[in-house]
Enzyme design. Structure first.
Site: not given
Lengths: 546, 101
Positions: A282, A466
């Site tokens: 990420d 997320d």
């Protein structure tokens, strides 16, 4: 920005005229300055996408427009800037104050859905034993960690997570290529297929296990009716239009379901390794200059598009606005970056209507006074501002979706990617851009209305990815049956989220939401289970608490 | 989306679409329609499209109620008679509770 020029000069705002004479020299300087700054910023970041955000932060309000790289903006912006010359800095301060205020609100607005998602996962893990045991494995994790040796397990976990991550990277790149080539249909089909599978197949499994766990009798006709209703309403909510609450609820549920699937089908050590790897990925994908997520965001920004509403949780109605505004016209975003295209004006008008409806009189009356052209232009401005802001938010998510998809077997992978894709928190670059712009307007033209719009459009978006990985972490921690560890992880993740949002407020660009939270979560999880829990047990065994 | 910000024709169109979709055995969609447009239909100051929206909302509410009643009766009948109906009922059962008589 011709629009702006005409607005400031022709409009009754005397401030602007008076200011212009005094600030002529200052204007000239500013006019020259913006491009230079922009160049600097480009060099710094190595990309155009960031320059608007950076400009917003550092440069007086006028310059913002220039930063959007529209040639006409330079001159127009300059004149407008002369108008608000004096109030500029103070306005900026006000803006920042407002940003902090709203930022705090939005942190809380994000806490609720993230907590809800984790709650669903933890409750499910604790009540339905089906999700607690791994008996079937995903195609992407060929090593099943069956050996009792820790070294073998470690090796298996690393190999598994490496395979998973490479699949994720591949999917991400595929998504970017598709997006770059404008294969919107393929991407949408992909997303719809994945959400379809999650909403029907996985929900069916979930319903079955739920009913079995609570021993509730049910017949097939009822079950089929419930599944059909739930699934179709979910598809409508996610991919079409529905009340915001419903859409948010569905997105949270889908994220929770996905997290449960990961918890169920990943071997234990692999799950932890994947969590660590995905947060690193990420970080790289969002922040590195050639990172795929970043490319996505930039492309979307260039095209002024909102991306795949199905993948992002938004705390406000913001992106729904966008949705309404483009749906009536064409599937593709009509507002292009070129400021004066006829298309954009029409769309804007539609949007404006919806935006302005709360106080119907204000917009219409003010604009009619000074003429339609100005009205149209202003609308255009607003639209553009909105459009510019929006895209940032949506893009990042996509990448992750792909990555996550990698975790599944082939069938699943397609579905997963959609959901997962929305990951990063998108802040509102939009917000900052909009807010400033609206402020300028306020000084120059009508006072209240733009301000209101700006407020309404503030909001933070968090990718579904997320949600998923936060929930995987907490769910995995709770699957050991230890509430201390679970709560420690929960708190750690929320603290990480807070820090991310803080950084977001400082940098005003899209940030990866996973790294800080997951790092904290992992540290807290292992520290609590290895240190705090034995300590607490010792304490209570010795009856220290009494 | 925030329905109060949408233009009136759009509201009408959405409400109508939801009503029509509901006919495909989708009482849940009707229920959403009722909740979503209730304020628009009954609490907003009148506007031209409102009467139609009101009608659609009422139809949706009636449909939801009918479905609710029908489904409840069916479930009650089925669950009380499952043991008597024998193999057919077992065959129709998604989950058969364990341990209960």
């Amino acid at each position: 920005m011709d629009a702006h020029v005409s607005a400031s000069t022709s409009s009754p705002a005397t401030v602007a005229v008076a200011g212009e004479d005094e600030n002529l020299s200052g204007e000239a300087e500013r006019l020259e300055r913006p491009p230079r700054r922009q160049k600097q910023q480009r060099n710094n970041y190595g990309s155009n996408a960031d320059s608007p955000d950076g400009a917003v932060l550092t440069v007086p309000s006028v310059v913002i427009r220039d930063s959007t790289a529209r040639p006409s903006r330079l001159s127009g912006g300059g004149v407008g800037g002369g108008g608000d010359g004096a109030p500029g800095p103070s306005q900026q301060e006000i803006e920042e104050e407002q940003g902090l205020k709203y930022g705090a609100q939005h942190v809380i607005k994000l806490f609720v859905p993230v907590s809800l998602c984790m709650l669903v996962v933890v409750a499910t893990i604790n009540s339905i034993s089906f999700y607690n045991s791994t008996d079937v494995y995903l195609l992407y994790t060929p090593f099943h960690e069956l050996s009792p040796e820790p070294s073998v397990k470690l090796w298996n976990a690393l190999a598994n997570s490496l395979i998973l991550m490479s699949v994720v990277v591949l999917m991400t790149i595929l998504l970017i290529v598709l997006y770059k080539k404008r294969c919107y249909r393929v991407i949408h089909g992909w997303l719809i297929l994945s959400s379809f599978m999650l909403l029907f197949i996985f929900t069916y499994l979930y319903l079955e296990e739920l009913l079995r766990a609570y021993n509730i009798p049910m017949d097939y006709p009822t079950a089929v009716l419930i599944m059909w209703n739930f699934g179709v309403a979910g598809m409508m909510a996610i991919h079409w239009q529905a009340p915001l609450r419903l859409q948010q609820g569905y997105l949270i549920f889908v994220a929770a379901l996905m997290a449960l699937v990961f918890i169920k089908y990943l071997p234990e050590w692999t799950a932890w390794a994947v969590l660590a790897a995905i947060s690193i990925w990420d970080l790289i994908a969002v922040l590195s200059p050639r990172g795929p997520l970043r490319i996505l965001v930039e492309t979307a920004q260039e095209r002024n598009e909102q991306i795949f509403p199905a993948l992002i949780y938004s705390s406000t109605v913001l992106y729904t606005y966008m949705g309404t505004h483009y749906t009536p016209e064409q599937p593709l975003p009509t507002t292009t970056s070129s400021p004066s295209s006829s298309n954009s004006t029409t769309t804007t008008r539609a949007t404006q209507n919806s935006l302005a409806s709360p106080d119907p009189g204000a917009g219409a009356s003010s604009s009619s006074r000074s003429g339609n052209s100005r009205h149209g232009q202003r609308q255009q401005e607003n639209n553009q501002a909105a459009a510019e802001g929006m895209p940032l938010v949506s893009f990042k998510n996509n990448l992750h979706g792909n990555a996550e998809a990698a975790g599944f077997t082939q069938e699943w992978s397609a579905n997963l990617s959609d959901r997962v894709a929305r990951r990063q928190i998108e802040v509102q670059t939009t917000q900052s851009g909009n807010g400033r712009r609206s402020n300028e307007y306020r000084t120059v033209t009508t006072p209240n209305q733009p301000q209101m719009e700006a407020q309404e459009e503030r909001g933070i978006k968090l990718g579904l990815g997320d949600f998923i990985f936060y929930s995987v972490l907490v769910g995995k921690a709770s699957s050991y049956g230890d509430w201390t560890t679970t709560i420690a992880c929960f708190v750690a993740i929320l603290i990480g989220l807070c820090l991310t949002l803080l950084l977001l407020a400082i940098w005003r660009k899209a940030l990866p939401a996973l790294p800080i939270s997951i790092t904290f979560g992992l540290i807290f999880c292992f520290a609590t289970s290895a240190v705090v829990k034995p300590f607490m047990e010792k304490l209570s065994a010795k009856q220290v608490f009494i | 989306m925030d329905i109060s910000k949408a233009p009136n024709p759009r509201k009408l169109q959405l409400c109508r679409t939801y009503l029509m979709t509901g006919f495909a055995f989708l009482p849940f969609v009707w229920a959403i329609n009722v909740c979503w447009f209730f304020d628009e239909a009954f609490r907003k100051p009148p506007y031209p499209e409102q009467s139609q929206i009101k009608r659609y909302v009422i139809y949706s509410a009636i449909g939801t109620l009918l479905w609710l009643i029908a489904l409840t009766t069916w479930i009650i009948i089925f669950q009380t008679n499952r043991a008597d109906w024998g193999a057919t009922a077992d065959y129709m059962s998604f989950i058969i509770p364990l341990g209960s008589p």
